[in-house]
Design an enzyme around this catalytic site. Structure first.
Site, mmCIF file in Angstrom:
data_model
loop_
_atom_site.group_PDB
_atom_site.id
_atom_site.type_symbol
_atom_site.label_atom_id
_atom_site.label_comp_id
_atom_site.label_asym_id
_atom_site.label_seq_id
_atom_site.Cartn_x
_atom_site.Cartn_y
_atom_site.Cartn_z
ATOM 1 N N ASN A 8 0.874 -1.177 0.000
ATOM 2 C CA ASN A 8 0.000 0.000 0.000
ATOM 3 C C ASN A 8 0.908 1.223 0.000
ATOM 4 O O ASN A 8 1.459 1.591 1.034
ATOM 5 C CB ASN A 8 -0.894 -0.044 1.247
ATOM 6 C CG ASN A 8 -1.764 1.185 1.372
ATOM 7 O OD1 ASN A 8 -1.856 1.996 0.453
ATOM 8 N ND2 ASN A 8 -2.417 1.332 2.524
ATOM 9 N N LYS A 10 0.141 4.227 -0.377
ATOM 10 C CA LYS A 10 -0.501 5.448 0.157
ATOM 11 C C LYS A 10 -0.193 6.636 -0.766
ATOM 12 O O LYS A 10 -0.161 6.451 -1.975
ATOM 13 C CB LYS A 10 -0.064 5.685 1.608
ATOM 14 C CG LYS A 10 -0.286 4.434 2.462
ATOM 15 C CD LYS A 10 -0.093 4.641 3.930
ATOM 16 C CE LYS A 10 -0.326 3.322 4.650
ATOM 17 N NZ LYS A 10 -0.206 3.426 6.084
ATOM 18 N N HIS A 98 -9.714 1.435 4.766
ATOM 19 C CA HIS A 98 -8.422 1.614 5.440
ATOM 20 C C HIS A 98 -8.588 2.593 6.605
ATOM 21 O O HIS A 98 -9.367 3.545 6.518
ATOM 22 C CB HIS A 98 -7.389 2.148 4.446
ATOM 23 C CG HIS A 98 -6.003 2.103 5.010
ATOM 24 N ND1 HIS A 98 -5.533 3.075 5.860
ATOM 25 C CD2 HIS A 98 -5.026 1.187 4.895
ATOM 26 C CE1 HIS A 98 -4.296 2.753 6.225
ATOM 27 N NE2 HIS A 98 -3.965 1.612 5.658
ATOM 28 N N GLU A 100 -6.904 4.962 7.601
ATOM 29 C CA GLU A 100 -6.664 6.374 7.265
ATOM 30 C C GLU A 100 -7.891 6.979 6.596
ATOM 31 O O GLU A 100 -8.184 8.161 6.772
ATOM 32 C CB GLU A 100 -5.406 6.503 6.399
ATOM 33 C CG GLU A 100 -4.157 6.342 7.257
ATOM 34 C CD GLU A 100 -2.975 5.680 6.568
ATOM 35 O OE1 GLU A 100 -2.927 5.659 5.323
ATOM 36 O OE2 GLU A 100 -2.090 5.174 7.286
ATOM 37 N N GLU A 170 -5.582 -4.662 10.725
ATOM 38 C CA GLU A 170 -4.548 -3.652 10.942
ATOM 39 C C GLU A 170 -4.853 -2.870 12.209
ATOM 40 O O GLU A 170 -5.624 -1.899 12.171
ATOM 41 C CB GLU A 170 -4.507 -2.677 9.756
ATOM 42 C CG GLU A 170 -4.262 -3.340 8.422
ATOM 43 C CD GLU A 170 -3.735 -2.347 7.400
ATOM 44 O OE1 GLU A 170 -2.602 -2.537 6.948
ATOM 45 O OE2 GLU A 170 -4.432 -1.377 7.081
ATOM 46 N N GLY A 176 2.174 2.503 10.805
ATOM 47 C CA GLY A 176 3.136 3.588 10.646
ATOM 48 C C GLY A 176 3.817 4.010 11.931
ATOM 49 O O GLY A 176 4.436 5.068 11.990
ATOM 50 N N SER A 212 3.186 -1.792 10.511
ATOM 51 C CA SER A 212 4.630 -1.814 10.804
ATOM 52 C C SER A 212 5.326 -3.139 10.466
ATOM 53 O O SER A 212 6.272 -3.541 11.161
ATOM 54 C CB SER A 212 4.899 -1.423 12.256
ATOM 55 O OG SER A 212 4.486 -0.083 12.468
#
Ligand code: PGA
Length: 253
Positions: A8, A10, A98, A100, A170, A176, A212
């Protein structure tokens, strides 16, 4: 046991970086006929670079997907990306839900449910992302949160299309942050998800881990049957590191 390695990207990488990524990736990862049965590799690239990336990776084992889509096919939705436009580019896979998108772009369960429903209606392969925040985990709500995300997202979907979905577990606190879930934490969530989908929908869903992932910690996750691979952010931005992750996954196929 097949493994799934999904990058991904991003909102990262320019055209020149993608060329470099490909060079570095194939220096380390050797395409071998038998790998195709054992590992599936996709890169979810920014919308603007789908056309370019598809051309660059054509003829390789790597599929190019999209990081999101809108739930409407067309109309007055300035700035939104239609699933039909993705289809027009030959895109077959999308990420939906996701964290985000959920947090930064304020997508609630209803929006995500509509997106998942539309994506399946149009026959996309979907990576459906779920996961709890640190506060939710500390309150002991992990299972309740992921159950709610699955049940809301899967509401009204055509059960014949369940084979088009992979879930990415996730934990938000691991995305991250460099804080990866332990094998125990990941396994317990994966088992919970697999059992829940089996019980409610009579389907054995594949669950990938995300958050991560790095070549240093990936063995301890992907070695388990219940962890069918990874959705990788940061460590997918360099072709060589991502190739190392694919090679690690191949050990457990
Ligand atoms: P990360 O991102 O690997 O950088 O933690 C994973 C993701 O958000 O899919």
């Amino acid at each position: 046991m097949k493994k799934f390695l999904f990058a991904n990207w991003k909102m990262n990488l320019l055209k020149k970086d993608i060329i470099e990524w490909k060079r570095k990736f194939f220096k380390i990862y050797k395409e071998i006929e038998k790998n195709k049965e054992n590992v599936e590799i996709k890169i979810f690239v920014p919308f603007t670079h789908i056309f370019y990336a598809k051309k660059l990776f054509s003829g390789t084992e790597i599929e190019i997907g999209a990081q999101d889509m809108f739930y409407k096919e067309k109309g007055a939705y300035t700035g939104a990306v239609s699933p039909l436009h993705l289809k027009d580019l030959g895109v077959k896979s999308v990420i939906i839900g996701h964290s985000e998108r959920r947090r930064i772009f304020k997508e609630d369960e209803e929006i995500i449910q509509k997106k998942l429903k539309k994506a399946l209606e149009l026959d996309f392969d979907v990576v459906f992302c779920i996961g709890e925040t640190l506060e939710e985990r500390e309150r002991g709500e992990t299972e309740r949160v992921i159950e709610n995300q699955i049940l809301s997202g899967f509401k009204d979907i055509d059960k014949q299309k369940l084979n088009k979905i992979k879930i990415a577990y996730e934990p938000v606190w691991a995305i991250g942050t460099g804080k990866v879930a332990t094998s125990e934490q990941a396994l317990s969530a994966h088992r919970f998800i697999i059992n829940l989908v089996k019980e409610k929908f009579d389907y054995e869903i594949k669950v990938l881990y995300g958050g991560s992932i790095s070549p240093e910690n990936f063995d301890s996750l992907v070695c388990f049957e219940e962890i069918s691979g990874g959705l990788v952010g940061g460590a997918s931005l360099s072709g060589d590191i991502f190739a190392r992750l694919v090679n690690i996954a191949l050990k457990y196929t």
